[in-house]
Structure formats: structure tokens, C-alpha cells
Motif scaffolding. Structure first.
Motif, PDB file in Angstrom:
ATOM      1  N   ILE A   8       0.850  -1.201   0.000  1.00 45.74           N
ATOM      2  CA  ILE A   8       0.000   0.000   0.000  1.00 45.74           C
ATOM      3  C   ILE A   8       0.881   1.244   0.000  1.00 45.74           C
ATOM      4  N   ARG A   9       1.909   1.219   0.833  1.00 43.50           N
ATOM      5  CA  ARG A   9       2.813   2.379   0.949  1.00 43.50           C
ATOM      6  C   ARG A   9       3.428   2.704  -0.413  1.00 43.50           C
ATOM      7  N   GLN A  10       3.934   1.685  -1.102  1.00 47.89           N
ATOM      8  CA  GLN A  10       4.579   1.925  -2.402  1.00 47.89           C
ATOM      9  C   GLN A  10       3.572   2.447  -3.426  1.00 47.89           C
ATOM     10  N   GLN A  11       2.382   1.868  -3.429  1.00 46.03           N
ATOM     11  CA  GLN A  11       1.340   2.280  -4.379  1.00 46.03           C
ATOM     12  C   GLN A  11       1.002   3.769  -4.213  1.00 46.03           C
ATOM     13  N   PHE A  12       0.856   4.213  -2.960  1.00 46.29           N
ATOM     14  CA  PHE A  12       0.469   5.609  -2.727  1.00 46.29           C
ATOM     15  C   PHE A  12       1.644   6.576  -2.862  1.00 46.29           C
ATOM     16  N   ARG A  13       2.857   6.096  -2.595  1.00 47.85           N
ATOM     17  CA  ARG A  13       4.037   6.940  -2.869  1.00 47.85           C
ATOM     18  C   ARG A  13       4.137   7.186  -4.369  1.00 47.85           C
ATOM     19  N   ARG A  16       1.508   9.859  -5.543  1.00 47.96           N
ATOM     20  CA  ARG A  16       1.807  11.273  -5.298  1.00 47.96           C
ATOM     21  C   ARG A  16       3.022  11.734  -6.105  1.00 47.96           C
ATOM     22  N   LYS A  17       3.968  10.818  -6.355  1.00 48.63           N
ATOM     23  CA  LYS A  17       5.143  11.196  -7.155  1.00 48.63           C
ATOM     24  C   LYS A  17       4.775  11.442  -8.616  1.00 48.63           C
ATOM     25  N   ASN A  18       3.697  10.811  -9.085  1.00 49.20           N
ATOM     26  CA  ASN A  18       3.302  10.935 -10.487  1.00 49.20           C
ATOM     27  C   ASN A  18       2.473  12.185 -10.785  1.00 49.20           C
ATOM     28  N   LEU A  19       2.191  12.986  -9.766  1.00 47.63           N
ATOM     29  CA  LEU A  19       1.446  14.225 -10.000  1.00 47.63           C
ATOM     30  C   LEU A  19       2.306  15.194 -10.810  1.00 47.63           C
ATOM     31  N   ALA A 129      -0.567   7.701   2.977  1.00 49.88           N
ATOM     32  CA  ALA A 129      -1.956   7.373   2.648  1.00 49.88           C
ATOM     33  C   ALA A 129      -2.811   7.573   3.897  1.00 49.88           C
ATOM     34  N   PHE A 130      -4.114   7.723   3.670  1.00 45.29           N
ATOM     35  CA  PHE A 130      -5.042   7.898   4.787  1.00 45.29           C
ATOM     36  C   PHE A 130      -6.398   7.339   4.383  1.00 45.29           C
ATOM     37  N   ASP A 131      -7.263   7.136   5.394  1.00 47.08           N
ATOM     38  CA  ASP A 131      -8.644   6.763   5.087  1.00 47.08           C
ATOM     39  C   ASP A 131      -9.585   7.716   5.805  1.00 47.08           C
ATOM     40  N   ASP A 132     -10.890   7.566   5.545  1.00 48.07           N
ATOM     41  CA  ASP A 132     -11.833   8.539   6.111  1.00 48.07           C
ATOM     42  C   ASP A 132     -12.086   8.338   7.608  1.00 48.07           C
ATOM     43  N   LYS A 133     -11.443   7.323   8.192  1.00 46.97           N
ATOM     44  CA  LYS A 133     -11.509   7.148   9.660  1.00 46.97           C
ATOM     45  C   LYS A 133     -10.323   7.839  10.335  1.00 46.97           C
ATOM     46  N   LEU A 134      -9.595   8.648   9.552  1.00 50.71           N
ATOM     47  CA  LEU A 134      -8.447   9.434  10.030  1.00 50.71           C
ATOM     48  C   LEU A 134      -7.243   8.583  10.410  1.00 50.71           C
ATOM     49  N   LEU A 163      -1.644  16.299   6.237  1.00 49.56           N
ATOM     50  CA  LEU A 163      -1.802  16.985   4.951  1.00 49.56           C
ATOM     51  C   LEU A 163      -1.540  15.988   3.830  1.00 49.56           C
ATOM     52  N   ALA A 164      -2.415  15.991   2.827  1.00 53.46           N
ATOM     53  CA  ALA A 164      -2.261  15.000   1.754  1.00 53.46           C
ATOM     54  C   ALA A 164      -2.890  15.486   0.462  1.00 53.46           C
ATOM     55  N   HIS A 165      -2.410  14.927  -0.633  1.00 52.54           N
ATOM     56  CA  HIS A 165      -3.083  15.090  -1.923  1.00 52.54           C
ATOM     57  C   HIS A 165      -4.353  14.239  -1.897  1.00 52.54           C
ATOM     58  N   ASP A 166      -5.346  14.613  -2.681  1.00 51.57           N
ATOM     59  CA  ASP A 166      -6.591  13.827  -2.753  1.00 51.57           C
ATOM     60  C   ASP A 166      -6.332  12.388  -3.185  1.00 51.57           C
ATOM     61  N   CYS A 167      -5.342  12.191  -4.052  1.00 47.29           N
ATOM     62  CA  CYS A 167      -5.070  10.839  -4.577  1.00 47.29           C
ATOM     63  C   CYS A 167      -4.468   9.909  -3.521  1.00 47.29           C
ATOM     64  N   GLN A 168      -4.223  10.424  -2.311  1.00 46.93           N
ATOM     65  CA  GLN A 168      -3.641   9.591  -1.259  1.00 46.93           C
ATOM     66  C   GLN A 168      -4.703   8.949  -0.366  1.00 46.93           C
ATOM     67  N   GLN A 169      -5.974   9.189  -0.678  1.00 53.45           N
ATOM     68  CA  GLN A 169      -7.032   8.581   0.129  1.00 53.45           C
ATOM     69  C   GLN A 169      -7.218   7.121  -0.264  1.00 53.45           C
ATOM     70  N   ALA A 170      -7.160   6.260   0.741  1.00 53.20           N
ATOM     71  CA  ALA A 170      -7.374   4.826   0.536  1.00 53.20           C
ATOM     72  C   ALA A 170      -8.736   4.451   1.099  1.00 53.20           C
ATOM     73  N   GLU A 171      -9.256   3.305   0.659  1.00 57.70           N
ATOM     74  CA  GLU A 171     -10.538   2.845   1.200  1.00 57.70           C
ATOM     75  C   GLU A 171     -10.388   2.520   2.684  1.00 57.70           C
ATOM     76  N   GLN A 172      -9.288   1.821   3.004  1.00 62.34           N
ATOM     77  CA  GLN A 172      -9.044   1.464   4.401  1.00 62.34           C
ATOM     78  C   GLN A 172      -7.550   1.263   4.606  1.00 62.34           C
ATOM     79  N   ILE A 173      -7.032   1.856   5.686  1.00 66.05           N
ATOM     80  CA  ILE A 173      -5.623   1.694   6.046  1.00 66.05           C
ATOM     81  C   ILE A 173      -5.546   0.667   7.174  1.00 66.05           C
TER      82      ILE A 173
END
Length: 196
Positions: A8-13, A16-19, A129-134, A163-173
Motif C-alpha cells: 500500500i505504501r509503495q502504491q500511494f508513494r 503522489r510522485k506521479n502528480l 496514505a489515509f482513510d476517512d476514519k483518520l 496533509l495530503a493530496h486527494d489521490c492519497q485517500q485509501a478505502e481502508q488503512i
């Protein structure tokens, strides 16, 4: 579990790097405007931030806003002997900077400019990465989790904001018992908060 977290960490890194640079600039402007809606931030005196690295959302406009509004700004510095923890050293426009062992610039450590955690009002943290449960996933070194453990243990009145880009939101961490939950996560388009 750690293998899942690593994937998960690699996927979200990568996300954000591809922005593109233009997306990064827009995100940095938008994050400042979102943070200005947080009353506890606008009223704060002592604010800890960070310098962007590895595609993290850039909070430098937030830093400048703090200086303009006479807030004291602190940046994380690797603790010289307490392994894998951070200290927060005051940061000025003309602070002498040096790269830490990860190549990230940090202010030269000055004992009289260190702010203890319990005296900070707001601490902005980067995340992978983050989820909506903070729930927050960091880079994997545990620096912020170790440093912020007293926030939960001693019930400090410190607002910890991711602080995060929108693309860093995951369904569940996937979370561990040592992970420090955040009070708020701010992206360029949304504020996620436990108090809203």
C-alpha cells in the motif's frame, strides 16, 4: 500484515510522485485555503510543519502564512540520541539548514529553539496514505508515531493534522495499536475531521 502495508505504501508513494508540477502547485495553494478554515489553526501561536519530500504535499505557503500572521513555526529535526524520534526546532526565513541522514533539510539544532510537544498548538504531519476514519500511513520509520505517543498517553491538547493530496485517500488503512490517529486530515478539496 507488514507486507500489505509495504505494498500500500509503495502504491500511494507512486501516486503522489506521479502528480504533474501544475497539479502540485494548485494543491499547495488549495491546502493553504483549506487550513485557513480551521479555527484552531488561525488562533494558534506555535505551529509545527515540515518541508516536502518524496512527492509530499508542499506546505511552504502555510509556513509563509504563519510567518505573516506572527505565528512561530517549528520543523522536525531528527533527535540526536533518542533513536527514531523527532524534536521540533524553530524555523526562520534565514535559519541555517543542513540535510539529515535521509537528505531532508532541517534547521541546525539549537537547544533554546526547541519547542516541547506539550507547548505546540498544531502539528501538521505529512503522510503516505489515509482513510476517512483518520488513519494515517507514514513512510514506515515510525518517527511521528513514536514522537506523538505522549499526545494519547498524556492527553495533550495538541491538534495533529495530516496533509495530503486527494489521490492519497485509501478505502481502508490497516492500523496497528501504536499508530497515532489524527484529529483532522486536510486535502486540497476536503477536510476530514473527527469533530465535524
Amino acid at each position: 500484515m507488514e507486507q500489505d502495508r509495504g505494498k500500500i505504501r509503495q502504491q500511494f508513494r507512486d501516486r503522489r510522485k506521479n502528480l504533474k508540477q501544475q497539479e502540485r502547485e494548485h494543491a499547495a495553494d488549495a491546502i493553504l485555503e483549506q487550513c485557513k478554515t480551521l479555527t484552531y489553526f488561525t488562533r494558534a501561536n506555535k505551529v509545527a510543519l515540515y518541508l516536502a519530500n518524496d512527492g509530499e504535499i508542499d506546505p511552504y505557503r502555510l509556513i509563509r502564512f504563519c510567518w505573516e500572521t506572527k505565528k512561530q513555526v517549528y520543523l522536525p529535526v531528527l533527535h540526536p540520541f533518542n533513536k527514531n524520534t523527532l524534536l521540533f526546532n524553530q524555523f526562520f526565513n534565514n535559519s541555517r539548514m543542513k540535510p539529515n541522514r535521509f537528505g531532508i533539510p532541517e534547521p541546525a539544532l539549537m537547544c533554546h529553539q526547541i519547542c516541547p510537544l506539550e507547548q505546540l498548538d498544531v502539528l501538521f504531519t505529512p503522510l503516505v496514505a489515509f482513510d476517512d476514519k483518520l488513519n494515517r500511513m507514514g513512510m514506515g520509520g515510525g518517527f511521528y508515531d513514536r514522537t506523538l505517543a505522549p499526545v494519547l498517553r498524556d492527553k495533550l491538547n495538541l491538534k495533529v493534522v495530516g496533509l495530503a493530496h486527494d489521490c492519497q485517500q485509501a478505502e481502508q488503512i490497516p492500523s496497528e495499536n501504536w499508530d497515532i490517529p489524527l484529529s483532522t486530515i486536510v486535502t486540497p478539496t476536503k477536510v476530514f475531521s473527527s469533530t465535524l
